[in-house]
Scaffold this motif. Structure first.
Motif, mmCIF file in Angstrom:
data_model
loop_
_atom_site.group_PDB
_atom_site.id
_atom_site.type_symbol
_atom_site.label_atom_id
_atom_site.label_comp_id
_atom_site.label_asym_id
_atom_site.label_seq_id
_atom_site.Cartn_x
_atom_site.Cartn_y
_atom_site.Cartn_z
ATOM 1 N N VAL A 38 0.861 -1.177 0.000
ATOM 2 C CA VAL A 38 0.000 0.000 0.000
ATOM 3 C C VAL A 38 0.902 1.234 0.000
ATOM 4 O O VAL A 38 1.799 1.359 0.833
ATOM 5 C CB VAL A 38 -0.941 0.033 1.213
ATOM 6 N N THR A 39 0.659 2.145 -0.933
ATOM 7 C CA THR A 39 1.454 3.362 -1.022
ATOM 8 C C THR A 39 0.917 4.398 -0.033
ATOM 9 O O THR A 39 -0.268 4.748 -0.076
ATOM 10 C CB THR A 39 1.412 3.937 -2.446
ATOM 11 N N VAL A 40 1.788 4.890 0.844
ATOM 12 C CA VAL A 40 1.388 5.858 1.865
ATOM 13 C C VAL A 40 2.432 6.971 1.938
ATOM 14 O O VAL A 40 3.564 6.822 1.484
ATOM 15 C CB VAL A 40 1.241 5.191 3.256
ATOM 16 N N ARG A 41 1.996 8.084 2.530
ATOM 17 C CA ARG A 41 2.890 9.203 2.845
ATOM 18 C C ARG A 41 2.810 9.439 4.350
ATOM 19 O O ARG A 41 1.720 9.668 4.886
ATOM 20 C CB ARG A 41 2.502 10.468 2.082
ATOM 21 N N LEU B 280 12.556 6.715 8.840
ATOM 22 C CA LEU B 280 11.113 6.714 8.610
ATOM 23 C C LEU B 280 10.762 5.907 7.365
ATOM 24 O O LEU B 280 9.786 5.143 7.365
ATOM 25 C CB LEU B 280 10.612 8.152 8.482
ATOM 26 N N ARG B 281 11.531 6.061 6.297
ATOM 27 C CA ARG B 281 11.278 5.252 5.092
ATOM 28 C C ARG B 281 11.480 3.769 5.378
ATOM 29 O O ARG B 281 10.740 2.912 4.862
ATOM 30 C CB ARG B 281 12.197 5.715 3.971
ATOM 31 N N SER B 282 12.468 3.444 6.196
ATOM 32 C CA SER B 282 12.695 2.040 6.543
ATOM 33 C C SER B 282 11.539 1.475 7.360
ATOM 34 O O SER B 282 11.113 0.330 7.150
ATOM 35 C CB SER B 282 14.010 1.917 7.323
ATOM 36 N N ILE B 283 11.011 2.277 8.284
ATOM 37 C CA ILE B 283 9.872 1.823 9.095
ATOM 38 C C ILE B 283 8.646 1.590 8.217
ATOM 39 O O ILE B 283 7.884 0.625 8.417
ATOM 40 C CB ILE B 283 9.579 2.857 10.196
ATOM 41 N N ILE B 284 8.424 2.453 7.224
ATOM 42 C CA ILE B 284 7.270 2.289 6.328
ATOM 43 C C ILE B 284 7.371 0.960 5.584
ATOM 44 O O ILE B 284 6.388 0.226 5.448
ATOM 45 C CB ILE B 284 7.196 3.466 5.345
ATOM 46 N N GLY B 285 8.560 0.621 5.080
ATOM 47 C CA GLY B 285 8.719 -0.618 4.326
ATOM 48 C C GLY B 285 8.589 -1.866 5.177
ATOM 49 O O GLY B 285 8.222 -2.921 4.663
ATOM 50 N N LYS B 286 8.862 -1.759 6.485
ATOM 51 C CA LYS B 286 8.790 -2.932 7.359
ATOM 52 C C LYS B 286 7.427 -3.123 8.000
ATOM 53 O O LYS B 286 7.193 -4.162 8.625
ATOM 54 C CB LYS B 286 9.846 -2.817 8.458
ATOM 55 N N SER B 287 6.545 -2.154 7.887
ATOM 56 C CA SER B 287 5.269 -2.194 8.603
ATOM 57 C C SER B 287 4.125 -2.418 7.626
ATOM 58 O O SER B 287 4.241 -2.178 6.426
ATOM 59 C CB SER B 287 5.039 -0.888 9.375
ATOM 60 N N GLU B 288 3.010 -2.863 8.185
ATOM 61 C CA GLU B 288 1.774 -2.992 7.426
ATOM 62 C C GLU B 288 0.901 -1.766 7.679
ATOM 63 O O GLU B 288 1.117 -0.995 8.612
ATOM 64 C CB GLU B 288 1.030 -4.268 7.829
ATOM 65 N N LEU B 289 -0.105 -1.618 6.815
ATOM 66 C CA LEU B 289 -0.961 -0.443 6.902
ATOM 67 C C LEU B 289 -1.695 -0.382 8.238
ATOM 68 O O LEU B 289 -1.822 0.687 8.838
ATOM 69 C CB LEU B 289 -1.967 -0.441 5.746
ATOM 70 N N ASP B 290 -2.186 -1.515 8.716
ATOM 71 C CA ASP B 290 -2.902 -1.524 9.998
ATOM 72 C C ASP B 290 -2.008 -1.075 11.139
ATOM 73 O O ASP B 290 -2.465 -0.407 12.082
ATOM 74 C CB ASP B 290 -3.451 -2.925 10.276
ATOM 75 N N SER C 173 -2.972 2.026 13.587
ATOM 76 C CA SER C 173 -3.466 1.720 14.934
ATOM 77 C C SER C 173 -2.382 1.348 15.935
ATOM 78 O O SER C 173 -2.668 1.315 17.133
ATOM 79 C CB SER C 173 -4.487 0.571 14.859
ATOM 80 N N ASN C 174 -1.184 1.056 15.502
ATOM 81 C CA ASN C 174 -0.140 0.606 16.429
ATOM 82 C C ASN C 174 1.061 1.554 16.352
ATOM 83 O O ASN C 174 2.199 1.128 16.158
ATOM 84 C CB ASN C 174 0.277 -0.829 16.086
ATOM 85 N N ARG C 175 0.791 2.844 16.525
ATOM 86 C CA ARG C 175 1.849 3.835 16.339
ATOM 87 C C ARG C 175 2.838 3.862 17.501
ATOM 88 O O ARG C 175 3.987 4.250 17.317
ATOM 89 C CB ARG C 175 1.238 5.219 16.156
ATOM 90 N N GLU C 176 2.402 3.494 18.701
ATOM 91 C CA GLU C 176 3.318 3.553 19.841
ATOM 92 C C GLU C 176 4.520 2.633 19.625
ATOM 93 O O GLU C 176 5.665 3.024 19.865
ATOM 94 C CB GLU C 176 2.576 3.149 21.120
ATOM 95 N N LYS C 177 4.269 1.445 19.148
ATOM 96 C CA LYS C 177 5.367 0.519 18.888
ATOM 97 C C LYS C 177 6.266 1.023 17.767
ATOM 98 O O LYS C 177 7.500 0.908 17.837
ATOM 99 C CB LYS C 177 4.794 -0.860 18.540
ATOM 100 N N LEU C 178 5.669 1.605 16.727
ATOM 101 C CA LEU C 178 6.468 2.142 15.623
ATOM 102 C C LEU C 178 7.293 3.344 16.087
ATOM 103 O O LEU C 178 8.435 3.523 15.642
ATOM 104 C CB LEU C 178 5.557 2.541 14.468
ATOM 105 N N ASN C 179 6.727 4.162 16.961
ATOM 106 C CA ASN C 179 7.481 5.306 17.483
ATOM 107 C C ASN C 179 8.716 4.845 18.261
ATOM 108 O O ASN C 179 9.799 5.431 18.144
ATOM 109 C CB ASN C 179 6.587 6.159 18.379
#
Length: 263
Positions: free
Chosen positions: A83-86, A120-130, A134-140
């Protein structure tokens, strides 16, 4: 002769004062000073307050220790589920070692900015859209760890990283809206079907009770008439009991009684 000596002494004194004033520096409370003497760091980091340096020999670099709020420009990428996101974020950091921030990296602000964008670009490629939604604390936490690891050698400490916004394509937004609407409609149908099932069970139980007591059906008929009449409608619909029809049918099928025989 004496006047010339006094004049020379005054000139030397004035030159000395001017020389001392040229080397006077003031460091603010939220700053630290790093002194370079002929290109080399000398002494410890200067504390806030008044300090002096050797004019034309020493050079004082001041470093701000306040927390810096740096926005990370929106980065476009493809998630793990294609999924393409910004995504844009903000990073909070501060200098903990003024000498390392000056000596070990050319521009620590620019270095932190570039590292934040790459992470940030690396985190986008490793994560799913959900996860992004909804799980921003872990990504932060993961993003903070990725930025903080190289920043330790720069004398910089990352205090916090927050993902601000996740922008989706319009087609994806419409698809998600249709999916949510379909899910709500599915739940509504399930609730209606469950209500119909419970109502049918209750009606079956009521029919069994009324079959044992025929008078109960007549009472229910009178209640229905009362409820309909209370609405003040111009048309009154009166249910006709089926049992009455069956009674009339049985009465017609019975043979008439024989005529009386005369004397």
């Amino acid at each position: 002769m004496l006047q010339e000596l006094v004049t020379a002494a005054v000139a030397v004194g004035a030159g000395g004062v001017a020389y001392l004033l040229a080397g006077a520096r003031v460091i603010k409370q939220y700053e630290r000073g790093v002194v370079f003497r002929l290109g080399r760091v000398v002494g410890d980091v200067r504390s806030p307050g008044f300090t002096t340096v050797v004019p034309a020999v020493d050079r004082l670099r001041k470093v701000n220790l306040q927390i810096v709020t740096m926005p990370i420009p929106a980065q476009e990428g493809i998630t793990r589920d294609n999924v393409t996101v910004r995504v844009d974020a903000v990073v909070y950091f501060r200098v903990v070692d003024a000498a390392a921030a000056i000596v070990n990296v050319e521009d620590y602000r620019f270095a932190v900015s570039q590292m934040a964008q790459t992470s940030l670009r690396s985190i986008i490629g490793k994560s799913e859209l959900d996860d992004l939604l909804s799980n921003r604390e872990k990504l932060n936490e993961g993003l903070e760890l990725m930025i903080d690891s190289p920043a330790i050698g720069w004398g910089v400490q990352i205090d916090r990283v927050e993902i601000k916004d996740v922008s989706l394509p319009e087609s994806m937004k419409r698809s998600m809206a249709r999916q949510a609407e379909a899910d709500r409609e599915r739940r509504a149908r399930i609730i209606n079907a469950d209500a119909e099932l419970q109502a049918s069970k209750k009606l079956a139980d009521a029919a069994k009770e009324m079959s044992d007591q025929p008078a109960a059906l007549q009472l229910r008929l009178l209640q229905t008439i009362t409820a309909v009449a209370a609405e003040k409608n111009s048309t009154l619909v009166l249910p006709f009991p089926v049992e009455l029809l069956r009674f009339l049918e049985k009465a017609q099928q019975q043979p008439p009684p024989p005529p009386p025989v005369g004397p």
